[in-house]
Scaffold this active site. Structure first.
Site, PDB file in Angstrom:
ATOM      1  CE  LYS A  41     -84.399  78.114   6.739  1.00 48.41           C
ATOM      2  NZ  LYS A  41     -83.214  77.233   6.870  1.00 48.41           N
ATOM      3  NE  ARG A  83     -88.128  72.594   6.778  1.00 44.43           N
ATOM      4  CZ  ARG A  83     -87.653  73.515   7.622  1.00 44.43           C
ATOM      5  NH1 ARG A  83     -88.287  74.631   7.839  1.00 44.43           N
ATOM      6  NH2 ARG A  83     -86.520  73.299   8.222  1.00 44.43           N
ATOM      7  NE  ARG A  98     -79.198  76.686  15.326  1.00 46.74           N
ATOM      8  CZ  ARG A  98     -79.965  76.390  14.285  1.00 46.74           C
ATOM      9  NH1 ARG A  98     -80.397  77.344  13.487  1.00 46.74           N
ATOM     10  NH2 ARG A  98     -80.290  75.141  14.034  1.00 46.74           N
ATOM     11  NE  ARG A 105     -83.180  74.207  16.317  1.00 46.83           N
ATOM     12  CZ  ARG A 105     -83.407  74.684  15.090  1.00 46.83           C
ATOM     13  NH1 ARG A 105     -83.383  75.998  14.886  1.00 46.83           N
ATOM     14  NH2 ARG A 105     -83.659  73.890  14.080  1.00 46.83           N
ATOM     15  NE  ARG A 109     -82.409  70.493  11.428  1.00 51.17           N
ATOM     16  CZ  ARG A 109     -81.620  71.333  12.107  1.00 51.17           C
ATOM     17  NH1 ARG A 109     -80.847  70.883  13.076  1.00 51.17           N
ATOM     18  NH2 ARG A 109     -81.629  72.610  11.822  1.00 51.17           N
TER      19      ARG A 109
END
Ligand code: AP5
Length: 216
Positions: free
Chosen positions: A13, A88, A127, A162, A173
């Site tokens: 996203k 969400r 990432r 992160r 998640r």
């Protein structure tokens, strides 16, 4: 262009939003980025949000809705916006509907990014994100490495993993996504602005969005 991007964690996203922003004079509103900035600033809201985020759970709607209402009223949203990470939950979608109707705004696109779970897991563990709260540029050690390892191309700050990128938090998640966020697909499916796109290639996604709603 007023667009919602839906999709699991790591679906791309943020990556797609960044590419669209370069094409159009619009802003991205990422609730994740807003919350991470608040956490870095150590504000009361950030302190409250941090525990939920690090556990891989959603931050309570009461926090998010106040943030969003204020954000959507900002002058820089007038030309258009991309919502990345909001709504969400079904209650958030209902609140967004009410907020937009109050502001007299319609949506041009609601796009769901479809990515297989094994690809998502690989993307999230590889990432790297810029640690500067005002930048938060996204990199990937395999598919989009920064020019200098560990350094953001845009602002020169360090790139980091992160806090919610531990194996445990990623698992949580994805579970939270299935339980709370995936039902939004059913919620929006009958809306003429809705589309679900295979999202292995970010450029193909951007081209599909541009050809569907780019002229609006
Ligand atoms: P948030 O920051 O929104 O995280 P997320 O939804 O889990 O999404 P991500 O940012 O992890 O992934 P993305 O889809 O943007 O993928 P990206 O482009 O980076 O939220 C974090 C937390 O905040 C939540 O867990 C929750 O606690 C809280 N929160 C946020 N909003 C909330 C809300 N509304 N209500 C309640 N709580 C909320 O891509 C991932 C990687 O893949 C990158 O390395 C990228 O380079 C790579 N990549 C992307 N696309 C491709 C491609 N096509 N090919 C190859 N590599 C690719």
């Amino acid at each position: 262009m007023r667009l919602i991007l839906l999709g699991a964690p790591g679906a791309g996203k943020g990556t797609v939003a960044e590419m669209l922003v370069q094409k159009y004079r619009i802003v991205t509103i990422s609730t994740g980025d807003m919350l991470r900035s608040a956490v870095n600033e150590g504000s009361p809201l950030g302190k409250e949000a941090k525990e939920f985020m690090n556990r891989g759970e959603l931050v309570p709607d009461s926090i998010i809705l106040g943030l969003m209402e204020e954000r959507l009223r900002s002058g820089d949203c007038r030309e258009g916006f991309i919502l990345d990470g909001f709504p969400r939950t079904i209650p958030q979608a209902e609140s967004l509907k009410a907020m937009l109707s109050k502001l007299g705004i319609g949506l041009d696109g609601i796009v769901n990014l479809e990515v297989p779970r094994d690809v998502i897991l690989r993307r999230l563990s590889s990432r790297r994100t810029c640690s500067n709260p005002d930048c938060q540029a996204i990199f990937n050690i395999y598919t989009k490495p920064s020019k200098k390892e560990g350094i953001c191309d845009k602002c020169g700050s360090a790139t980091v993993q992160r806090d919610d990128e531990t194996e445990e938090a990623i698992g949580r998640r994805l579970k939270t996504y299935e339980e709370k966020t995936a039902p939004l697909i059913g919620y929006y499916k009958s809306d003429p602005a809705y589309a679900s796109l295979p999202a292995l290639d970010a450029k193909e996604v951007v081209d599909a969005i541009v050809s569907r709603i780019g002229g609006k």
